[in-house]
Design an enzyme around this catalytic site. Structure first.
Site, PDB file in Angstrom:
ATOM      1  N   LYS A 296       0.820  -1.206   0.000  1.00  5.84           N
ATOM      2  CA  LYS A 296       0.000   0.000   0.000  1.00  5.84           C
ATOM      3  C   LYS A 296       0.863   1.268   0.000  1.00  5.84           C
ATOM      4  CE  LYS A 296      -3.048   2.903   2.605  1.00  5.84           C
ATOM      5  NZ  LYS A 296      -3.836   3.134   3.810  1.00  5.84           N
TER       6      LYS A 296
ATOM      7  N   ASP B  51      -6.769  -0.914  -0.073  1.00  6.43           N
ATOM      8  CA  ASP B  51      -6.680  -1.183   1.366  1.00  6.43           C
ATOM      9  C   ASP B  51      -8.113  -1.253   1.903  1.00  6.43           C
ATOM     10  OD1 ASP B  51      -7.591   1.403   1.374  1.00  6.43           O
ATOM     11  OD2 ASP B  51      -6.041   2.176   2.697  1.00  6.43           O
TER      12      ASP B  51
END
Length: 219
Positions: A123, A142
């Site tokens: 991420k 996410d």
DNA sequence: ATCCCGAGGG
DNA sequence: CCCTCTGGAT
């Protein structure tokens, strides 16, 4: 969800969370070092907590070279109001050291190199690539992106790979990085996992979750 | 008192 | 897959 609705959502998100002069309220898109460090530090905490440590941290350690020389204990003192500060302080000092030693003092620009930095996972690497460098590597799904896009009805899936595919199909490529950021920001500020703030939300009229789970259940 | 949900390590 | 690290929000 059709592309027009997606465009409206994008426009409203941008109006609410403006990106002015290449800088959000706390992550600069034009300073890869600060962007990287703040993104690492943002995990598992609130925007307000990150904003509070931004000046103390970068006034003392403005460059990778300065941070690379820092004692992790000193950094830990500065960021101790964040969660996981013990690990994070070590990560960012080690990351700065690696940037200096392995990458000539420049934040690397590839997924593989970024992920070789301590504390940088999928991420964080994706966010830095799209925000600091404007490289559209896709959308980092996410839990914020997953929750917000699903509630809005931009995807029917809960599978991150399918969500990423759906979002990329719905949105122009040049908006991917920006939308990635905007969806996360909205998820943190308003469209929270528990007790989402519908009364503050400017997307209720387009939101499947609001329509079906909130409005539909009012008596 | 419980949840948050990123990265790293087992 | 599982677990741990943490302060803050609720």
């Amino acid at each position: 969800m059709d592309a027009d609705t997606a465009r409206t959502i994008h426009r409203r998100l941008l109006a609410q969370y403006p990106i002015e002069g290449g800088r959000t309220n706390f992550i600069p898109f034009d300073n890869p070092f600060e962007s990287l460090i703040l993104t690492i530090l943002s995990a598992q905490t609130t925007d307000a907590s990150v904003i509070a440590i931004r000046e103390p941290l970068f006034s003392r350690y403005p460059t990778p070279e300065a941070l690379a020389e820092a004692a992790p204990e000193d950094v830990e003192q500065i960021i101790r109001t964040l969660g996981f500060h013990h690990a994070k302080s070590r990560y960012i000092v080690a990351t700065a050291q690696r940037i200096v030693r392995e990458f000539g003092g420049e934040v690397p620009r590839t997924m593989e190199e970024l992920r070789s930095l301590p504390g940088v996972g999928r991420k964080t690497a994706n966010i830095v690539l799209s925000h600091a460098f404007g490289i559209n590597v896709g959308i980092a799904v996410d839990t914020h992106v997953r929750r917000v896009s699903h509630r809005l009805g931009m995807t029917d899936s809960k599978n991150p790979d399918i969500i990423e595919r759906d979002l990329m199909a719905l949105l122009p490529e040049k908006t991917w990085g920006e939308m990635n950021y905007l969806l996360i920001r909205h998820g943190r500020a308003i469209c929270t996992a528990r007790n989402p703030k519908h009364e503050e939300c400017f997307l209720c009229d387009l939101c499947r979750y609001y329509r079906e789970e909130v409005k539909g259940k009012e008596s």
